[in-house]
Design a protein around this motif. Sequence first.
Motif, PDB file in Angstrom:
ATOM      1  N   SER A  50       0.944  -1.384  -0.171  1.00 18.89           N
ATOM      2  CA  SER A  50       0.092  -0.128  -0.019  1.00 18.89           C
ATOM      3  C   SER A  50       0.595   1.192  -0.090  1.00 18.89           C
ATOM      4  CB  SER A  50      -0.712  -0.119   1.162  1.00 18.89           C
ATOM      5  OG  SER A  50      -0.318   0.231   2.417  1.00 18.89           O
ATOM      6  N   VAL A  51       2.212   1.004   0.404  1.00 22.69           N
ATOM      7  CA  VAL A  51       3.115   2.385   0.496  1.00 22.69           C
ATOM      8  C   VAL A  51       3.912   2.017  -0.679  1.00 22.69           C
ATOM      9  CG1 VAL A  51       4.758   3.396   1.920  1.00 22.69           C
ATOM     10  CG2 VAL A  51       2.939   2.429   3.108  1.00 22.69           C
ATOM     11  N   TYR A  52       4.596   0.900  -0.991  1.00 23.22           N
ATOM     12  CA  TYR A  52       5.738   0.901  -1.863  1.00 23.22           C
ATOM     13  C   TYR A  52       5.236  -0.315  -2.812  1.00 23.22           C
ATOM     14  CZ  TYR A  52       8.310   3.843   0.949  1.00 23.22           C
ATOM     15  OH  TYR A  52       8.642   5.025   1.704  1.00 23.22           O
ATOM     16  N   PRO A  53       4.315  -0.270  -3.884  1.00 22.14           N
ATOM     17  CA  PRO A  53       3.907  -1.290  -4.791  1.00 22.14           C
ATOM     18  C   PRO A  53       5.123  -1.791  -5.539  1.00 22.14           C
ATOM     19  CG  PRO A  53       2.521   0.683  -4.966  1.00 22.14           C
ATOM     20  CD  PRO A  53       3.824   1.130  -4.389  1.00 22.14           C
ATOM     21  N   ASP A  54       5.180  -3.164  -5.811  1.00 26.11           N
ATOM     22  CA  ASP A  54       5.952  -3.910  -6.614  1.00 26.11           C
ATOM     23  C   ASP A  54       5.666  -4.110  -8.117  1.00 26.11           C
ATOM     24  OD1 ASP A  54       4.895  -5.871  -5.712  1.00 26.11           O
ATOM     25  OD2 ASP A  54       6.256  -7.165  -5.267  1.00 26.11           O
ATOM     26  N   ALA A  58       2.981   2.314 -10.546  1.00 28.32           N
ATOM     27  CA  ALA A  58       4.054   2.688  -9.452  1.00 28.32           C
ATOM     28  C   ALA A  58       5.103   2.558  -9.300  1.00 28.32           C
ATOM     29  CB  ALA A  58       3.018   2.628  -8.081  1.00 28.32           C
ATOM     30  N   GLY A  59       5.405   1.206  -9.624  1.00 26.48           N
ATOM     31  CA  GLY A  59       6.597   0.229  -9.632  1.00 26.48           C
ATOM     32  C   GLY A  59       7.684   1.205 -10.561  1.00 26.48           C
ATOM     33  N   GLU A  60       7.411   1.949 -11.403  1.00 30.13           N
ATOM     34  CA  GLU A  60       8.131   2.471 -12.517  1.00 30.13           C
ATOM     35  C   GLU A  60       8.463   3.923 -11.923  1.00 30.13           C
ATOM     36  OE1 GLU A  60       9.350   0.834 -14.917  1.00 30.13           O
ATOM     37  OE2 GLU A  60       8.292  -0.714 -14.193  1.00 30.13           O
ATOM     38  N   ALA A  61       7.859   4.513 -10.908  1.00 30.61           N
ATOM     39  CA  ALA A  61       8.205   5.700 -10.457  1.00 30.61           C
ATOM     40  C   ALA A  61       9.710   6.029 -10.206  1.00 30.61           C
ATOM     41  CB  ALA A  61       7.147   6.216  -9.373  1.00 30.61           C
ATOM     42  N   PRO A  62      10.003   7.036 -10.334  1.00 32.99           N
ATOM     43  CA  PRO A  62      11.603   7.436  -9.987  1.00 32.99           C
ATOM     44  C   PRO A  62      11.811   7.252  -8.500  1.00 32.99           C
ATOM     45  CG  PRO A  62      10.548   9.286 -10.952  1.00 32.99           C
ATOM     46  CD  PRO A  62       9.462   8.350 -10.557  1.00 32.99           C
ATOM     47  N   ASP A  63      10.921   7.360  -7.416  1.00 33.14           N
ATOM     48  CA  ASP A  63      11.210   7.247  -6.124  1.00 33.14           C
ATOM     49  C   ASP A  63      10.931   5.811  -5.558  1.00 33.14           C
ATOM     50  OD1 ASP A  63       8.449   7.631  -6.215  1.00 33.14           O
ATOM     51  OD2 ASP A  63       8.183   8.630  -4.592  1.00 33.14           O
ATOM     52  N   SER A  68      14.429  -4.831  -7.901  1.00 29.20           N
ATOM     53  CA  SER A  68      13.906  -5.780  -8.687  1.00 29.20           C
ATOM     54  C   SER A  68      12.503  -5.805  -8.316  1.00 29.20           C
ATOM     55  CB  SER A  68      15.018  -7.210  -8.341  1.00 29.20           C
ATOM     56  OG  SER A  68      14.464  -8.214  -8.864  1.00 29.20           O
ATOM     57  N   MET A  69      11.853  -6.141  -9.215  1.00 28.27           N
ATOM     58  CA  MET A  69      10.162  -6.631  -8.973  1.00 28.27           C
ATOM     59  C   MET A  69       9.898  -7.693  -9.680  1.00 28.27           C
ATOM     60  SD  MET A  69       8.944  -2.540  -8.932  1.00 28.27           S
ATOM     61  CE  MET A  69       9.709  -2.126 -10.465  1.00 28.27           C
ATOM     62  N   PRO A  70       8.790  -8.463  -9.388  1.00 27.71           N
ATOM     63  CA  PRO A  70       8.340  -8.051  -7.938  1.00 27.71           C
ATOM     64  C   PRO A  70       8.892  -8.630  -6.857  1.00 27.71           C
ATOM     65  CG  PRO A  70       7.312 -10.299  -9.308  1.00 27.71           C
ATOM     66  CD  PRO A  70       8.178  -9.236 -10.112  1.00 27.71           C
ATOM     67  N   LEU A  71       8.654  -8.420  -5.671  1.00 29.86           N
ATOM     68  CA  LEU A  71       9.349  -8.831  -4.603  1.00 29.86           C
ATOM     69  C   LEU A  71       9.214 -10.351  -4.604  1.00 29.86           C
ATOM     70  CD1 LEU A  71       8.325  -6.459  -1.868  1.00 29.86           C
ATOM     71  CD2 LEU A  71      10.145  -6.411  -3.559  1.00 29.86           C
ATOM     72  N   PRO A  90      13.494   5.675   3.375  1.00 28.56           N
ATOM     73  CA  PRO A  90      12.053   5.567   4.006  1.00 28.56           C
ATOM     74  C   PRO A  90      11.624   4.142   3.766  1.00 28.56           C
ATOM     75  CG  PRO A  90      12.189   7.579   2.321  1.00 28.56           C
ATOM     76  CD  PRO A  90      13.591   6.647   2.334  1.00 28.56           C
ATOM     77  N   ALA A  91      11.825   3.301   2.609  1.00 26.01           N
ATOM     78  CA  ALA A  91      11.404   2.112   2.603  1.00 26.01           C
ATOM     79  C   ALA A  91      12.161   1.252   3.593  1.00 26.01           C
ATOM     80  CB  ALA A  91      11.863   1.547   1.111  1.00 26.01           C
ATOM     81  N   ILE A  92      13.274   1.265   3.899  1.00 28.44           N
ATOM     82  CA  ILE A  92      13.756   0.469   5.060  1.00 28.44           C
ATOM     83  C   ILE A  92      13.301   0.735   6.244  1.00 28.44           C
ATOM     84  CG2 ILE A  92      15.850   0.201   6.285  1.00 28.44           C
ATOM     85  CD1 ILE A  92      17.432   0.899   3.558  1.00 28.44           C
ATOM     86  N   GLU A  93      12.947   2.102   6.665  1.00 27.22           N
ATOM     87  CA  GLU A  93      12.255   2.532   7.855  1.00 27.22           C
ATOM     88  C   GLU A  93      10.883   1.926   7.994  1.00 27.22           C
ATOM     89  OE1 GLU A  93      12.516   6.706   7.603  1.00 27.22           O
ATOM     90  OE2 GLU A  93      14.548   6.887   8.279  1.00 27.22           O
ATOM     91  N   THR A  94      10.185   1.771   6.905  1.00 23.05           N
ATOM     92  CA  THR A  94       8.850   1.264   6.633  1.00 23.05           C
ATOM     93  C   THR A  94       8.961  -0.401   6.893  1.00 23.05           C
ATOM     94  OG1 THR A  94       7.958   2.977   5.284  1.00 23.05           O
ATOM     95  CG2 THR A  94       6.810   1.035   5.259  1.00 23.05           C
ATOM     96  N   VAL A  95       9.909  -0.955   6.366  1.00 24.69           N
ATOM     97  CA  VAL A  95       9.930  -2.161   6.630  1.00 24.69           C
ATOM     98  C   VAL A  95      10.398  -2.689   7.918  1.00 24.69           C
ATOM     99  CG1 VAL A  95      11.478  -4.097   5.850  1.00 24.69           C
ATOM    100  CG2 VAL A  95      10.803  -2.753   4.090  1.00 24.69           C
TER     101      VAL A  95
END
Length: 117
Positions: A50-54, A58-63, A68-71, A90-95
């Motif tokens: 919901s935050v970081y789609p794979d 959205a997976g193609e966004a620069p941020d 590597s996708m999908p997870l 931010p992704a590491i913090e979310t994980v």
Amino acid sequence: MSFDLVVLALEVGDDAGSARRMFERCVDAGTHDAGELDARIMSFYEQLQSVYPDHGPAGEAPDCPWNSMPLSVGIDHVIMHLGSGARSVPAIETVLRLAALHGLAVYDPQGDDVYLA
């Protein structure tokens, strides 16, 4: 350049060595164990998506933090290949936050560090 993080559904009483062995089993097998998906992994993955789609646009966004996708999602783990740099912080913090919320361990195979819930 990229690095990996692995979220693992350890059992009560498992330790850092258990996390390492589980990761090695996942990588060495080349396939995921069959069975019922651990509810903690499912909830973690859904919230992470919901935050970081794979997948999808959205997976193609620069941020997007994923290198590597999908997870790689198994019944008891999620393996993430993250890009290095500021976009991954931010992704590491979310994980880490979501893993703790769901009682999951996080393994960093590069540094051999295990963060138990």
